[in-house]
Design a protein around this motif. Structure first.
Motif, short mmCIF file in Angstrom:
data_model
loop_
_atom_site.label_atom_id
_atom_site.label_comp_id
_atom_site.label_asym_id
_atom_site.label_seq_id
_atom_site.Cartn_x
_atom_site.Cartn_y
_atom_site.Cartn_z
N ASN A 1 0.87 -1.17 0.00
CA ASN A 1 0.00 0.00 0.00
C ASN A 1 0.91 1.22 0.00
O ASN A 1 1.62 1.48 0.97
CB ASN A 1 -0.89 -0.02 1.25
N LEU A 2 0.91 1.97 -1.08
CA LEU A 2 1.81 3.12 -1.19
C LEU A 2 1.55 4.17 -0.12
O LEU A 2 2.46 4.94 0.23
CB LEU A 2 1.68 3.75 -2.59
N ASP A 3 0.33 4.21 0.41
CA ASP A 3 0.02 5.19 1.44
C ASP A 3 0.65 4.85 2.79
O ASP A 3 0.60 5.65 3.72
CB ASP A 3 -1.50 5.31 1.62
N GLU A 4 1.25 3.67 2.90
CA GLU A 4 1.90 3.26 4.14
C GLU A 4 3.42 3.36 4.05
O GLU A 4 4.11 2.88 4.94
CB GLU A 4 1.49 1.83 4.49
N GLU A 5 3.92 3.97 2.97
CA GLU A 5 5.36 3.96 2.71
C GLU A 5 6.03 5.32 2.86
O GLU A 5 7.07 5.56 2.30
CB GLU A 5 5.60 3.40 1.30
N GLY A 6 5.41 6.21 3.62
CA GLY A 6 6.03 7.51 3.86
C GLY A 6 5.55 8.55 2.86
O GLY A 6 4.89 8.25 1.86
N VAL A 7 5.89 9.81 3.14
CA VAL A 7 5.40 10.92 2.34
C VAL A 7 6.50 11.93 2.10
O VAL A 7 7.39 12.12 2.94
CB VAL A 7 4.19 11.59 3.02
N LYS A 8 6.44 12.56 0.94
CA LYS A 8 7.38 13.63 0.59
C LYS A 8 6.61 14.71 -0.16
O LYS A 8 5.79 14.40 -1.03
CB LYS A 8 8.50 13.10 -0.29
N GLU A 9 6.87 15.96 0.18
CA GLU A 9 6.25 17.07 -0.55
C GLU A 9 7.20 17.54 -1.64
O GLU A 9 8.39 17.74 -1.41
CB GLU A 9 5.94 18.23 0.40
N ILE A 10 6.67 17.69 -2.85
CA ILE A 10 7.50 18.12 -3.96
C ILE A 10 6.89 19.35 -4.62
O ILE A 10 5.67 19.50 -4.71
CB ILE A 10 7.68 17.01 -5.02
N GLU B 1 11.17 7.18 -4.33
CA GLU B 1 12.59 7.50 -4.30
C GLU B 1 13.47 6.26 -4.25
O GLU B 1 14.64 6.30 -4.65
CB GLU B 1 12.91 8.38 -3.08
N LYS B 2 12.92 5.15 -3.77
CA LYS B 2 13.68 3.92 -3.63
C LYS B 2 13.70 3.10 -4.92
O LYS B 2 14.42 2.10 -5.00
CB LYS B 2 13.09 3.06 -2.51
N MET B 3 12.89 3.49 -5.90
CA MET B 3 12.72 2.70 -7.11
C MET B 3 13.64 3.17 -8.24
O MET B 3 13.88 4.36 -8.41
CB MET B 3 11.27 2.78 -7.59
N ASP B 4 14.12 2.21 -9.02
CA ASP B 4 14.90 2.52 -10.21
C ASP B 4 14.01 2.69 -11.43
O ASP B 4 14.31 3.49 -12.32
CB ASP B 4 15.92 1.41 -10.48
N LEU B 5 12.93 1.93 -11.48
CA LEU B 5 11.99 2.00 -12.61
C LEU B 5 10.56 1.97 -12.09
O LEU B 5 10.24 1.20 -11.18
CB LEU B 5 12.20 0.82 -13.56
N ILE B 6 9.71 2.78 -12.70
CA ILE B 6 8.29 2.81 -12.36
C ILE B 6 7.49 2.58 -13.64
O ILE B 6 7.71 3.25 -14.66
CB ILE B 6 7.90 4.15 -11.72
N VAL B 7 6.58 1.62 -13.59
CA VAL B 7 5.74 1.28 -14.74
C VAL B 7 4.28 1.53 -14.37
O VAL B 7 3.76 0.92 -13.43
CB VAL B 7 5.93 -0.20 -15.16
#
Length: 248
Positions: free
Chosen positions: A106-115, A133-139
């Motif tokens: 669940n991406l909502d449980e993996e921390g937050v960053k404001e950009i 931020e931890k990912m090398d590739l996003i699909v």
């Protein structure tokens, strides 16, 4: 960026997804951490067009396993009030992850960053999951659907699930004037602003079974039996629009 778009038609969603991505993939995935971002915003019947088809996810997991990816994640952040784990289970995606050894989250449980959004039109900053931020590739792996506000929801809009919790509703509640209403309403401009910071590395659009009507939650299932893939999410979305019979 390579803007080639591949369309795979057939009767094997996993194979179609695998082949479509293989024809546009240019990275060296050996040792990489990969996130597959399906559409799991709602709980509903698997393979109905409401959520991403589980066999499309199956094909993509197998592709990255064959490419030697170090870690493969499948994750989304659902709408407020929707349990994304239940959505993944109902869609058949959780079972695929467990079977093939991918990690669902669940991406909502993996921390937050404001950009901050560079050169914004209607929204100057957004809160997103810091897991990216931890990912090398996003699909981005959406399902083809019509949408009551934006006409369609495809690979660019699918990244909205990476916004943090109630931030997902922010683009729906903006009280801003837009430069040209003939080109879209405030939500459309907000998604364009979001895309400045949340474009995926690849788009693989699930057109196996789509949904048309008063989407994205209610509609009629529509079988197209296609998978669309590209490095360029905008190019992939434009091709999907044509296949849906929509004007560009």
């Amino acid at each position: 960026m390579d803007n080639r778009v591949v369309i795979e038609h057939g009767e094997s969603p996993a194979r179609q997804a695998y082949q479509a991505l293989s024809k546009v993939f240019t990275h060296q995935a050996q040792g990489m951490k990969v996130l597959l971002k399906p559409n799991l915003g709602r709980i509903g019947e698997a393979k109905s067009g409401l959520c991403t088809h589980p066999d499309v996810i199956r094909g993509l997991i197998k592709f990255f396993q064959d490419q030697g990816a170090q870690e493969i994640y499948v994750g989304d952040g659902a709408l407020v009030g929707v349990n994304v784990w239940q959505a993944a289970e109902a869609a058949g995606i959780l079972e695929v992850c467990q079977e093939l050894g991918a990690t669902f989250l669940n991406l909502d449980e993996e921390g937050v960053k404001e950009i901050a959004i560079p050169n914004p039109v209607v929204v100057d900053k957004l809160r997103i999951t810091s897991f990216l931020e931890k990912m090398d590739l996003i699909v981005s792996v959406p399902v083809i659907k019509t949408h009551m506000y934006t006409k369609v929801t495809l690979s660019i809009k699918n990244m909205k699930g990476c916004l943090y919790r109630k931030e997902k509703t922010k683009l729906h509640t903006l009280n801003k004037e837009v430069p040209d209403k003939s080109k879209g309403l405030v939500l459309d401009y907000g998604i364009a602003d979001m895309a400045r910071v949340l474009l995926p590395h690849y788009a693989v659009i699930d057109g196996i079974v789509g949904m048309e009507g008063f989407g994205p939650a209610v509609g009629t299932s529509k079988a197209l039996d296609v998978v669309i893939a590209s490095q360029d999410a905008l190019a992939a979305d434009l091709v999907a629009l044509k296949l849906m019979g929509m004007d560009i």
